[in-house]
Every structure is written in structure tokens, then in C-alpha cells.
Design an enzyme around this catalytic site. Structure first.
Site, PDB file in Angstrom:
ATOM      1  N   LYS A  87       7.201 -11.547  -0.538  1.00 27.13           N
ATOM      2  CA  LYS A  87       6.092 -10.574  -0.708  1.00 27.13           C
ATOM      3  C   LYS A  87       4.736 -11.332  -0.634  1.00 27.13           C
ATOM      4  O   LYS A  87       4.470 -12.145  -1.377  1.00 27.13           O
ATOM      5  CB  LYS A  87       6.299  -9.866  -2.026  1.00 27.13           C
ATOM      6  CG  LYS A  87       5.792  -8.173  -1.719  1.00 27.13           C
ATOM      7  CD  LYS A  87       6.232  -7.541  -3.237  1.00 27.13           C
ATOM      8  CE  LYS A  87       5.571  -6.182  -3.095  1.00 27.13           C
ATOM      9  NZ  LYS A  87       5.953  -5.616  -4.493  1.00 27.13           N
TER      10      LYS A  87
HETATM   11  O1  G3P Z   1       5.235  -1.673  -5.451  1.00 34.96           O
HETATM   12  C1  G3P Z   1       4.000  -1.668  -5.867  1.00 34.96           C
HETATM   13  C2  G3P Z   1       3.875  -1.016  -7.386  1.00 34.96           C
HETATM   14  O2  G3P Z   1       4.888  -1.786  -8.312  1.00 34.96           O
HETATM   15  C3  G3P Z   1       2.757  -0.762  -7.563  1.00 34.96           C
HETATM   16  O3  G3P Z   1       2.835   0.324  -8.873  1.00 34.96           O
HETATM   17  O4  G3P Z   1       2.246   1.972 -10.291  1.00 34.96           O
HETATM   18  O5  G3P Z   1       1.471  -0.475 -10.272  1.00 34.96           O
HETATM   19  O6  G3P Z   1       0.651   1.211  -8.795  1.00 34.96           O
HETATM   20  P1  G3P Z   1       1.798   0.939  -9.680  1.00 34.96           P
END
Ligand code: G3P
Length: 217
Positions: A87
Site C-alpha cells: 500500500k
Molecule cells: O482503508 C482506509 C480506512 O482504514 C480509513 O478509514 O475510517 O479511518 O477513514 P477511516
């Protein structure tokens, strides 16, 4: 649409795997920190454990932000297991590194994507996945799902093979909308996946069927 789980928590990954609908895992440094794993050796062992459980794509994120560092880290991560997808953040050296990885047979997931222009760059560099962050756009009152639709449309027009991985998903509704919009993958927290199960008419209907079944004895 494929379902990935967005966590580094082994119990959650096992639970999703046993549920039977899991196609892969995405992690990021915040999720790794949340899982309590520390130190390079332990982190690498943790990725290996995740790969052994899911036997499918597992995104592992680089920390470096310069080309040489991203390449070095990405090659180390890719050597952990054949299922690792490196990633890489959507930055200038990240795009350059994605192209390098593509040319050297290492699959990548381009992360922190918030615009169609960024998604075009990721696809041009040959990323296996592009990760637009739906929830974080919604958080600042932009319609995250519009970005998914825009990227799906552009990729179809030009036959880009990069898969659209809807990330930063926060709810079952996000998953349904990602499916409607044509995302190839939704990466979700476990509770959003399990939330898809819920409907009061299912519970009411099952209760009635079970009560009526008692009359069949
Ligand atoms: O895949 C990316 C994700 O983990 C981000 O999620 O909820 O931290 O915006 P969030």
C-alpha cells in the site's frame, strides 16, 4: 463486489473469514497501532499471520515517503508472503514507486485518494487497487460516493485494469452504495459487514416460522 475487512485485529479477521464472505484484508499504520503490535519483526510476523488466515490479498502499507525508502520497504513487505499487496500513498514519489513495483511484478494499492485526478495517476502507474476514502470525504461534506462513480466511469472508458477499492467505509449503507456505484471492492469494518444482516422483518418472519413449525410435530 469483493469484501475486504479493514482491520489488523486477528480476532476480527478470523471472525469475518469464518462468516464466509471475506475476499481480503486492508491495513494501515493506524490500524496496526490499534492492534497493539510493535517493532518491525512483530509487525512482519503479524502480516504473515493475517496472510495465513485469509489466503487472499492483504494490503500492507509503507511508512517511507521517499522513492528509495518506499521501494526498499515495499520489497521487504512483498517478500513476507505472496498475498501481500504493497500500500503506497498518493504522493509524487509514491506514484513513481507504484510504477517501479508494477514493472517488477509487485502489486500495489494506492491509498489516500480523494480525487479522480489522483485515481487516473494511480491507474497510469499500474496500481492493482486504488483506494478512494469515502467516509473522510463525507466527513468534510463532500459526497464520497460521487468520487467512486467518477472513477468507475473513467476506468471503464479507458479499460484501466486497476480495481476500485472503496475505503473508509463506515456503515452498511456505504457498502450497498459502493455496490450500486460499481466499486470492485469495499473494505469495511467488521460491524459494517455484519450490519448488512439486519432487517426487523427477517427477525419477525423467522420468529413466526419457528412458532408455526412447532405445530408440525
Ligand atoms: O482503508 C482506509 C480506512 O482504514 C480509513 O478509514 O475510517 O479511518 O477513514 P477511516
Amino acid at each position: 463486489m469483493k469484501f475486504f475487512i479493514d482491520t489488523a485485529n486477528l480476532d476480527e479477521i478470523k471472525e469475518a473469514k469464518e462468516f464466509g464472505v471475506l475476499d481480503g484484508v486492508t491495513t494501515n499504520p493506524s490500524l496496526m497501532a490499534k492492534s497493539g503490535v510493535k517493532g518491525k519483526d512483530n509487525i512482519f510476523k503479524h502480516y504473515k499471520e493475517i496472510c495465513d488466515i485469509v489466503q487472499a490479498d492483504v494490503s500492507a502499507e509503507v511508512i517511507a515517503t521517499d522513492f528509495d525508502g518506499i521501494v526498499r520497504e515495499g520489497e521487504e513487505l512483498a517478500a513476507i508472503d505472496e498475498h501481500i499487496v504493497v500500500k503506497v500513498p498518493m504522493i509524487r514519489d509514491g506514484v513513481k514507486a507504484i510504477k517501479y513495483f508494477t514493472d517488477n511484478g509487485i502489486r500495489t494499492n494506492c491509498t489516500l485518494v480523494f480525487s479522480a485526478g489522483q485515481a487516473i495517476l494511480a491507474a497510469k502507474a499500474g496500481a492493482a487497487y486504488v483506494s478512494p476514502f469515502i467516509g473522510r470525504l463525507d466527513d468534510i461534506s463532500f459526497e464520497g460516493m460521487d468520487l467512486i462513480a467518477q472513477i468507475v466511469d473513467i476506468y471503464q472508458t479507458f479499460d484501466f485494469t486497476t480495481e476500485v477499492l472503496a475505503a473508509s467505509i463506515r456503515s452498511p449503507l456505504h457498502i450497498v452504495q459502493a455496490a450500486e456505484t460499481g466499486a470492485d471492492v469495499a473494505t469495511c469494518p467488521l460491524n459494517a459487514i455484519l450490519g448488512l444482516l439486519k432487517h426487523p422483518l427477517t427477525d419477525i418472519g423467522l420468529e413466526k416460522f419457528l412458532n408455526d413449525a412447532k405445530k408440525l410435530d
